[in-house]
Design an enzyme around this catalytic site. Structure first.
Site, mmCIF file in Angstrom:
data_model
loop_
_atom_site.group_PDB
_atom_site.id
_atom_site.type_symbol
_atom_site.label_atom_id
_atom_site.label_comp_id
_atom_site.label_asym_id
_atom_site.label_seq_id
_atom_site.Cartn_x
_atom_site.Cartn_y
_atom_site.Cartn_z
ATOM 1 N N GLY A 66 1.578 -5.687 -2.212
ATOM 2 C CA GLY A 66 0.520 -5.375 -1.256
ATOM 3 C C GLY A 66 1.102 -4.942 0.075
ATOM 4 N N SER A 95 7.074 -5.508 -5.893
ATOM 5 C CA SER A 95 6.970 -4.914 -4.563
ATOM 6 C C SER A 95 7.114 -5.993 -3.483
ATOM 7 C CB SER A 95 5.648 -4.149 -4.449
ATOM 8 O OG SER A 95 5.608 -3.356 -3.295
ATOM 9 N N MET A 96 6.127 -6.152 -2.599
ATOM 10 C CA MET A 96 6.244 -7.114 -1.502
ATOM 11 C C MET A 96 6.321 -8.543 -2.006
ATOM 12 S SD MET A 96 6.677 -6.740 1.674
ATOM 13 C CE MET A 96 7.337 -8.104 2.629
ATOM 14 N N HIS A 120 10.893 -1.693 -5.085
ATOM 15 C CA HIS A 120 10.880 -0.250 -4.861
ATOM 16 C C HIS A 120 10.710 0.022 -3.369
ATOM 17 C CE1 HIS A 120 6.192 -0.145 -5.539
ATOM 18 N NE2 HIS A 120 6.545 -0.861 -4.505
ATOM 19 N N ASP A 172 10.308 2.543 -9.618
ATOM 20 C CA ASP A 172 10.170 1.094 -9.794
ATOM 21 C C ASP A 172 11.394 0.547 -10.526
ATOM 22 O OD1 ASP A 172 7.713 1.455 -8.657
ATOM 23 O OD2 ASP A 172 6.569 1.203 -10.509
#
Length: 201
Positions: A66, A95-96, A120, A172
């Protein structure tokens, strides 16, 4: 909402599953990391710190990632609270969410055997109907954010910044549980729900 019935000396009490989990010092980061999710988690950490500053907290993560701002606020809150927080991936940390995992205290970062982790580059959200100057500003901001995130990953995994820069691209980069451990983004396979403890291998 699912309910739990608790027995005590005065009889029985019905509480929500979320309330029961909070009593057990289990908190969750599920789905998108947005302002609401970050604020709720930070509020729970503040409450648990006030209740007991020394007992472990288990943060279970199953998130596709997010907002960078919201994710960094969670990282800052965990670090500044000085609470013993175990971070446990129960599905995926992408991700985050992967950055939050990596920034946990070494030795307290766990992952379920069939969970996975993905890192990523920061992504642009929203439409791209911007002026050339605006796009240039966005590009500079993204590069600054990328550098900051990569520095966090480097310091948390023990890899060099050059190694992180090579791995964190627009593509990714997925890792299974064992690969995530070897990468240094987490420490151990989570072994079970032993009462009052976090077991590891």
């Amino acid at each position: 909402m699912e309910q739990v019935i608790l027995q005590h000396y005065q009889g029985f009490t019905e509480v929500s599953m979320d309330s029961w989990q909070l009593q057990k010092r289990n908190v969750f980061l599920r789905g998108e990391i947005n302002q609401q999710a970050a604020n709720e988690l930070i509020s729970q950490l503040i409450y648990l710190k006030e209740e007991d500053n020394d007992r472990d907290i288990n943060l279970f993560i199953d998130s596709q990632g997010g907002g960078v701002k919201e994710g960094l606020s969670v990282i800052d809150a965990i670090k500044m609270s000085h609470l013993p927080v175990n971070i446990i991936v129960i599905g995926e940390a992408a991700s985050m969410a992967a950055v939050i995992l990596a920034c946990g205290e070494e030795g307290r970062r766990y992952i379920f055997p069939h969970s996975r982790v993905m890192i990523h580059e920061p992504l642009i959200s929203g439409n791209m109907y911007k002026s050339a100057s605006s796009l240039q500003d966005i590009s500079k901001s993204l590069l600054k954010i990328k550098t900051m995130i990569n520095e966090l990953l480097a310091s948390s995994t023990g890899k060099s910044l050059d190694e992180i820069n090579e791995m964190v691209t627009e593509h990714d980069y997925w890792m299974d549980a064992q690969e995530a451990i070897e990468f240094g983004i987490c420490d151990s396979i989570y072994q079970g729900f032993a009462s009052g403890s976090t077991e590891m291998r």
